[in-house]
Write an enzyme that holds these catalytic residues in place. Sequence first.
Site, mmCIF file in Angstrom:
data_model
loop_
_atom_site.group_PDB
_atom_site.id
_atom_site.type_symbol
_atom_site.label_atom_id
_atom_site.label_comp_id
_atom_site.label_asym_id
_atom_site.label_seq_id
_atom_site.Cartn_x
_atom_site.Cartn_y
_atom_site.Cartn_z
ATOM 1 N N LYS A 1 75.265 29.085 30.520
ATOM 2 C CA LYS A 1 74.818 30.375 31.062
ATOM 3 C C LYS A 1 75.946 31.074 31.827
ATOM 4 O O LYS A 1 76.170 32.272 31.658
ATOM 5 C CB LYS A 1 73.597 30.158 31.968
ATOM 6 C CG LYS A 1 72.364 29.666 31.209
ATOM 7 C CD LYS A 1 71.153 29.508 32.099
ATOM 8 C CE LYS A 1 71.219 28.274 32.969
ATOM 9 N NZ LYS A 1 71.110 27.011 32.184
ATOM 10 N N THR A 2 76.655 30.328 32.661
ATOM 11 C CA THR A 2 77.778 30.911 33.402
ATOM 12 C C THR A 2 78.899 31.301 32.439
ATOM 13 O O THR A 2 79.527 32.358 32.591
ATOM 14 C CB THR A 2 78.316 29.908 34.438
ATOM 15 O OG1 THR A 2 77.258 29.488 35.290
ATOM 16 C CG2 THR A 2 79.415 30.543 35.280
ATOM 17 N N ASP A 32 73.571 32.766 39.994
ATOM 18 C CA ASP A 32 73.050 31.517 39.451
ATOM 19 C C ASP A 32 71.836 31.079 40.270
ATOM 20 O O ASP A 32 71.695 31.455 41.440
ATOM 21 C CB ASP A 32 74.143 30.443 39.508
ATOM 22 C CG ASP A 32 73.865 29.291 38.565
ATOM 23 O OD1 ASP A 32 72.911 29.391 37.762
ATOM 24 O OD2 ASP A 32 74.593 28.276 38.620
ATOM 25 N N THR A 84 67.157 27.834 35.642
ATOM 26 C CA THR A 84 66.582 26.732 34.867
ATOM 27 C C THR A 84 65.060 26.784 34.905
ATOM 28 O O THR A 84 64.397 26.008 34.229
ATOM 29 C CB THR A 84 67.058 25.376 35.428
ATOM 30 O OG1 THR A 84 66.700 25.297 36.814
ATOM 31 C CG2 THR A 84 68.568 25.233 35.288
ATOM 32 N N ARG A 128 78.119 20.727 28.614
ATOM 33 C CA ARG A 128 78.711 20.239 29.865
ATOM 34 C C ARG A 128 78.836 18.721 29.848
ATOM 35 O O ARG A 128 79.856 18.156 30.265
ATOM 36 C CB ARG A 128 77.865 20.685 31.065
ATOM 37 C CG ARG A 128 78.439 20.233 32.418
ATOM 38 C CD ARG A 128 77.541 20.662 33.553
ATOM 39 N NE ARG A 128 77.491 22.107 33.662
ATOM 40 C CZ ARG A 128 76.567 22.775 34.348
ATOM 41 N NH1 ARG A 128 75.597 22.101 34.957
ATOM 42 N NH2 ARG A 128 76.592 24.096 34.417
#
Length: 358
Positions: A81-82, A126, A175, A234
């Site tokens: 997302k980032t 975030d 999330t 990740r």
Amino acid sequence: MTIISDNNLEIKSEKKRNANIKAEHIEYDKTFENSIRPKNFDDYIGQSELKETLKVILEAAKMRQEPLDHMLFYGPPGLGKTTIAGVIASQMGVDIKITSAPALERPRDIIGILMTLKGGEILFIDEIHRLNKVAEEILYPAMEDYTLDMTTGKSQTAKTLRVPLPKFTLIGATTKAGELSGPLRDRFGVIHRLQFYTTDELAQVITRTAKILNIKITQEGAIAIARRSRGTPRIANRLVKRVADFAIVKYNGIIDDDVANESLNILKIDEYGLDTTDRALLKLIMEKYNGGPVGIETLAAALSEDVRTLEDVCEPYLLQAGLLQRTPRGRKASPEAYRHFGEKVPPEQKSIFENQDI
């Protein structure tokens, strides 16, 4: 009078050293992640549907010479997302300011960021579901009308000033999209859920990361790591670094299928990508609670884990993999979980799942 003993000083010094080590580790992780983040859509692997949609949206915004609509990306942690927010900023040729909702505790925190934005810039928040009510209400007119409502004075002399803001784009990441309030969610023009990655997509991510870090890896080695990466880039990037350590120290420096599998076995990450906590969670449900259902708070207490860790880190992939079922009465281990551990499904659990058409 307060007496400070040598023991107290040693404890404080140890805590300070640990805090410094943790800060250095976090900074190192950020540096590592930033070094491998893609800067354009060609280098961004996965999320094909989202990429195609964004390409059209970005091109249309450029043709209209207008800022992008506000965007909300949601899904399990580690799916990019980032990263996608950074790609959007790079493709639009604008700066991006990154913060998180827990850091915006006071009104002046969010006001300060909004006041420093320039036309077309992107503000990335975030964990946006954790915004407090005051910060959220400040965002409403900022997102909708590009204005900032500020109150000056007190009681009878109080005045409300409407300060214009340059047109900007807010990108929120969460999330837990369900925990966003309706008014905030409705102000986003683009809402998209990021999906777990396929093995092939993760293998591409791993190969790209290995190339950037100058790590030698075969296609078979990349696929072996990808299979144990829980569908999450990740995790894949973290594992390729750990496996590379084993390849350099114990093997010939090249990550192939055998090196990857042996290294990950040593790290106690199985072929499903489950780590020690995941296995402990499933085994607890199966062995101590007869397969479930059992409440998440009970599981967290028994494992000495935080409820949010289980909900945000462990559960999404276990649910996706079909190893866990979430019901109104609690969590259940699925038949697939029993098969994964080489155990027979208890008759009572088997009948329950069959009745539920699982």
